[in-house]
Design an enzyme around this catalytic site. Structure first.
Site, PDB file in Angstrom:
ATOM      1  CG  HIS A   8      -0.204  -0.194   2.163  1.00 34.77           C
ATOM      2  ND1 HIS A   8       0.405   0.927   2.820  1.00 34.77           N
ATOM      3  CD2 HIS A   8       0.615  -1.155   3.115  1.00 34.77           C
ATOM      4  CE1 HIS A   8       0.986   0.648   4.254  1.00 34.77           C
ATOM      5  NE2 HIS A   8       0.996  -0.629   4.106  1.00 34.77           N
ATOM      6  CD  GLU A  82       1.706  -5.683   7.608  1.00 31.55           C
ATOM      7  OE1 GLU A  82       2.348  -6.724   8.051  1.00 31.55           O
ATOM      8  OE2 GLU A  82       2.924  -5.230   6.857  1.00 31.55           O
TER       9      GLU A  82
END
Length: 225
Positions: A8, A82
């Site tokens: 990202h 994550e």
């Protein structure tokens, strides 16, 4: 299948050096927005059959410009999120950063029973990321057999999974090399026969000018010796 694992864009927590792994998570900084906007240009001419994001909003913001450009609707897969920081969540302490990264790369080296303080072990992390990758294979016959899927995920998650599952990646090099925001690891294969490395772009796909000059970035930084 060809799988493009894109990290990202930059977030305020990256800049502040926070282990920020919880949901929904932060958005993007102005630099992160520019990094995201550069992705369609950087991948111009590249075939992409499907697009996926994690359940953390920074991945959706990063995928937005590419989704618009290619008229694709991203699939949200929670398994792409994550690596949970557990008891280290929101820490800016460098010792905690080291513990976090040493733990995730221990998983890549085969020590799957090692547990993140207050968080998952390697078996749990790899199982949920493997499940997400398997789900990518079901996005369509073309994507499953010969297609290209781009998944926007996270720095530690991409490096930990790739180190454990991708042939042609040196785990020690992976552990000691940062993955910039919108850096990319590209692999080919399938869950049954395995995955091999195609490309590894450590800098933002839009170019080195989009890399952060100063950022304490715990999930994308190298492991310190």
């Amino acid at each position: 299948m060809r799988l493009l694992l894109l990290r990202h864009g930059q977030t305020p927590s990256n800049v502040a050096g926070l282990l920020d792994t919880g949901a929904p998570g932060p958005g993007l900084t102005p630099l992160g927005e520019r990094q995201a906007a550069a992705v369609p240009v950087a991948l111009q001419g590249r075939r992409i059959d499907a697009l996926a994001v994690s359940s953390l909003v920074r991945t959706s913001y990063t995928a937005g410009p590419l989704a618009t450009d290619r008229d694709l609707r991203p699939t949200v897969l929670d398994g792409l999120r994550e690596v949970e920081a557990g008891a280290l969540e929101m820490s800016s302490d460098l010792a905690d950063h080291h513990t976090y990264l040493e733990t995730v790369f221990a998983w890549s080296r085969g020590d799957r029973s090692r547990r993140m303080p207050g968080g998952p072990d390697g078996h749990a992390f790899l199982a949920r990321f493997d499940d997400a990758v398997a789900a990518l294979m079901s996005l369509g016959r073309e994507a499953r057999d010969h297609g290209v899927v781009l998944a926007v995920s996270h720095g530690a998650a991409i490096r930990a999974w790739s180190g454990a599952r991708v042939r042609g990646l040196d785990v020690e090099e992976l552990a000691h090399t940062p993955l910039a925001n919108t850096g990319l690891i590209e692999v080919e294969g399938d869950p049954e026969s395995g995955w091999r490395l195609v490309d590894w772009r450590r800098e933002p796909v839009g170019g080195a000018q989009l890399d952060a000059v100063v950022a304490h970035d715990p999930t994308g930084e190298p492991v310190d010796d």
